[in-house]
Design a protein around this motif. Structure first.
Motif, PDB file in Angstrom:
ATOM      1  N   GLN A  91      -8.906  -1.776   2.638  1.00  0.00           N
ATOM      2  CA  GLN A  91     -10.231  -1.380   2.422  1.00  0.00           C
ATOM      3  C   GLN A  91     -11.362  -2.306   2.088  1.00  0.00           C
ATOM      4  O   GLN A  91     -11.195  -2.984   1.288  1.00  0.00           O
ATOM      5  CB  GLN A  91     -10.300  -0.210   1.232  1.00  0.00           C
ATOM      6  CG  GLN A  91      -9.041   0.748   1.687  1.00  0.00           C
ATOM      7  CD  GLN A  91      -8.090   0.939   0.239  1.00  0.00           C
ATOM      8  OE1 GLN A  91      -8.185   0.230  -0.324  1.00  0.00           O
ATOM      9  NE2 GLN A  91      -7.467   2.062   0.326  1.00  0.00           N
ATOM     10  N   GLU A 110     -15.764  -2.610   2.041  1.00  0.00           N
ATOM     11  CA  GLU A 110     -16.941  -1.912   1.777  1.00  0.00           C
ATOM     12  C   GLU A 110     -17.951  -2.613   2.787  1.00  0.00           C
ATOM     13  O   GLU A 110     -18.400  -3.710   2.450  1.00  0.00           O
ATOM     14  CB  GLU A 110     -17.593  -1.920   0.369  1.00  0.00           C
ATOM     15  CG  GLU A 110     -17.334  -0.556  -0.285  1.00  0.00           C
ATOM     16  CD  GLU A 110     -18.370   0.041  -0.701  1.00  0.00           C
ATOM     17  OE1 GLU A 110     -18.510   1.047  -1.109  1.00  0.00           O
ATOM     18  OE2 GLU A 110     -19.340  -0.864  -1.208  1.00  0.00           O
ATOM     19  N   SER A 141     -19.161  -1.865  -5.530  1.00  0.00           N
ATOM     20  CA  SER A 141     -18.111  -1.850  -4.404  1.00  0.00           C
ATOM     21  C   SER A 141     -16.519  -2.136  -5.115  1.00  0.00           C
ATOM     22  O   SER A 141     -15.482  -1.483  -4.709  1.00  0.00           O
ATOM     23  CB  SER A 141     -18.380  -2.976  -3.474  1.00  0.00           C
ATOM     24  OG  SER A 141     -17.477  -3.423  -2.430  1.00  0.00           O
ATOM     25  N   GLU A 153     -15.349   0.966  -7.015  1.00  0.00           N
ATOM     26  CA  GLU A 153     -14.800   1.936  -5.787  1.00  0.00           C
ATOM     27  C   GLU A 153     -13.683   1.676  -5.349  1.00  0.00           C
ATOM     28  O   GLU A 153     -12.705   2.524  -5.021  1.00  0.00           O
ATOM     29  CB  GLU A 153     -16.159   2.280  -4.771  1.00  0.00           C
ATOM     30  CG  GLU A 153     -17.102   3.171  -5.456  1.00  0.00           C
ATOM     31  CD  GLU A 153     -18.445   3.286  -4.701  1.00  0.00           C
ATOM     32  OE1 GLU A 153     -18.299   2.904  -3.473  1.00  0.00           O
ATOM     33  OE2 GLU A 153     -19.472   3.498  -5.176  1.00  0.00           O
ATOM     34  N   ASN A 154     -13.466   0.642  -4.828  1.00  0.00           N
ATOM     35  CA  ASN A 154     -12.201   0.000  -4.124  1.00  0.00           C
ATOM     36  C   ASN A 154     -11.175   0.247  -5.014  1.00  0.00           C
ATOM     37  O   ASN A 154      -9.985   0.703  -4.424  1.00  0.00           O
ATOM     38  CB  ASN A 154     -12.451  -1.335  -3.521  1.00  0.00           C
ATOM     39  CG  ASN A 154     -12.918  -1.460  -2.068  1.00  0.00           C
ATOM     40  OD1 ASN A 154     -12.540  -0.576  -1.359  1.00  0.00           O
ATOM     41  ND2 ASN A 154     -13.544  -2.459  -1.712  1.00  0.00           N
ATOM     42  N   ALA A 178     -11.001   2.235  -7.560  1.00  0.00           N
ATOM     43  CA  ALA A 178     -10.437   3.744  -7.630  1.00  0.00           C
ATOM     44  C   ALA A 178      -9.872   4.199  -6.436  1.00  0.00           C
ATOM     45  O   ALA A 178      -8.927   5.156  -6.540  1.00  0.00           O
ATOM     46  CB  ALA A 178     -12.074   4.815  -7.789  1.00  0.00           C
ATOM     47  N   SER A 179     -10.127   3.953  -5.190  1.00  0.00           N
ATOM     48  CA  SER A 179      -9.440   4.304  -4.038  1.00  0.00           C
ATOM     49  C   SER A 179      -7.968   3.807  -4.018  1.00  0.00           C
ATOM     50  O   SER A 179      -7.263   4.584  -3.405  1.00  0.00           O
ATOM     51  CB  SER A 179     -10.312   3.609  -2.785  1.00  0.00           C
ATOM     52  OG  SER A 179      -9.837   2.536  -2.488  1.00  0.00           O
ATOM     53  N   ILE A 180      -7.761   2.599  -4.750  1.00  0.00           N
ATOM     54  CA  ILE A 180      -6.122   2.418  -4.874  1.00  0.00           C
ATOM     55  C   ILE A 180      -5.294   3.154  -5.746  1.00  0.00           C
ATOM     56  O   ILE A 180      -4.334   3.768  -5.553  1.00  0.00           O
ATOM     57  CB  ILE A 180      -6.182   1.133  -5.265  1.00  0.00           C
ATOM     58  CG1 ILE A 180      -6.823  -0.079  -4.506  1.00  0.00           C
ATOM     59  CG2 ILE A 180      -4.644   0.579  -5.664  1.00  0.00           C
ATOM     60  CD1 ILE A 180      -6.785  -1.442  -4.933  1.00  0.00           C
ATOM     61  N   GLN A 218      -6.295   6.388  -7.075  1.00  0.00           N
ATOM     62  CA  GLN A 218      -6.502   7.805  -6.902  1.00  0.00           C
ATOM     63  C   GLN A 218      -5.352   8.387  -6.136  1.00  0.00           C
ATOM     64  O   GLN A 218      -4.887   7.805  -5.272  1.00  0.00           O
ATOM     65  CB  GLN A 218      -7.576   8.335  -6.120  1.00  0.00           C
ATOM     66  CG  GLN A 218      -8.945   8.080  -7.100  1.00  0.00           C
ATOM     67  CD  GLN A 218      -9.076   8.654  -8.468  1.00  0.00           C
ATOM     68  OE1 GLN A 218      -8.903   9.970  -8.380  1.00  0.00           O
ATOM     69  NE2 GLN A 218      -8.920   7.948  -9.572  1.00  0.00           N
TER      70      GLN A 218
END
Ligand code: AR6
Length: 231
Positions: A8, A10, A221, A224-225, A227-229, A231
């Motif tokens: 991922q 950004e 960035s 957020e990255n 969090a994406s892992i 979640q």
């Protein structure tokens, strides 16, 4: 090659330290918070020579915003020395802003040995990278690439060949990596911060309007990255 792996990226956009370290190490064992913990170094404040006072404001602001948005996560700012100025500035400012001290902590130790030496479980760690995403160069970048072994280089290449200042990229760490096996690190997030060192690329000539904006973007960035892992 592990199937289903996604990179991922950004594109735009009180207590003494020892006691405190031990407290956090205890907490982490109890409820598996380690799998929702990001350990990160202070981006840009050593080799890239970004001002510590400004950086500490940005760390505390972006961390506070992030923790307001996400419940079940923990952020750990790491530095090597008990005398770290960035850690003490951040600690002071975080307590003034009354950020939940169990979800945002400072930790003295080597980010590549948090579990084995520090007793702290952190499944995700951030790296203060260079734009080419190459090993070496000293600082935390060299430490992480050394500890992780060659598999981090290969995994990184699959995700990106370069980073722009203010962005980050998630690299899943292969299970053969010693950093995965020993320390339980499952992901490394490379972050490129603003550079205030005339000897390094993209030197900002002391422009702190630009520099602060880029450092903000870099932490947003990164978080957020992360969090994406989880979640
Ligand atoms: N564990 C925890 N923190 C560390 C460690 C470690 N093993 N090593 C350093 N730090 P820096 P930058 C802290 O210079 O300023 C590289 O060569 C350090 O005390 O690593 O963003 C890259 O290739 C400081 O607080 O990163 C880039 O070219 C923080 O990590 C350039 O340096 C960041 O220091 C990036 O420079």
């Amino acid at each position: 090659v592990e199937a289903g792996i996604t990179c991922q990226m950004e594109v735009e956009k009180g207590l003494d330290d020892k006691k405190e370290n031990e407290e956090h190490a205890k907490e982490s064992d109890s409820d598996n918070v380690g799998s929702r913990t990001l350990a990160f170094p202070s981006i840009s404040t050593a080799d890239f020579q970004f001002d510590l006072d400004r950086a500490s404001d940005i760390i505390v602001d972006t961390a506070a915003d992030f923790l307001q948005k996400f419940d079940n996560v923990r952020l750990v700012l790491v530095d090597l020395s008990e005398k770290s100025r960035i850690l003490s500035l951040v600690k002071q400012k975080a307590s003034k802003k009354s950020i939940d001290s169990s979800r945002f902590v400072t930790f003295v130790g080597d980010i590549t040995q948090l579990h084995t030496k520090g007793g702290l479980q952190c499944s995700v760690i951030a790296n203060a990278a260079n734009w080419r995403l190459k090993p070496g160069g000293g600082g935390v970048n060299a430490a992480i690439f050394n500890a992780a072994g060659e598999s981090l280089q290969h995994a990184t290449k699959k995700c990106a060949d370069a980073l722009r200042p203010g962005t980050s990229v998630v690299v899943p760490l292969p299970s053969v990596s010693p950093l995965h096996q020993r320390e339980g690190v499952t992901h490394v997030i490379h972050v490129l911060g603003p550079n205030m060192n005339p000897m390094r690329p993209d030197y900002l000539k002391n422009d702190y309007t630009k520099g602060s904006k880029i450092l903000h973007e870099a932490y947003n960035s990164l978080f957020e990255n992360f969090a994406s892992i989880v979640q």
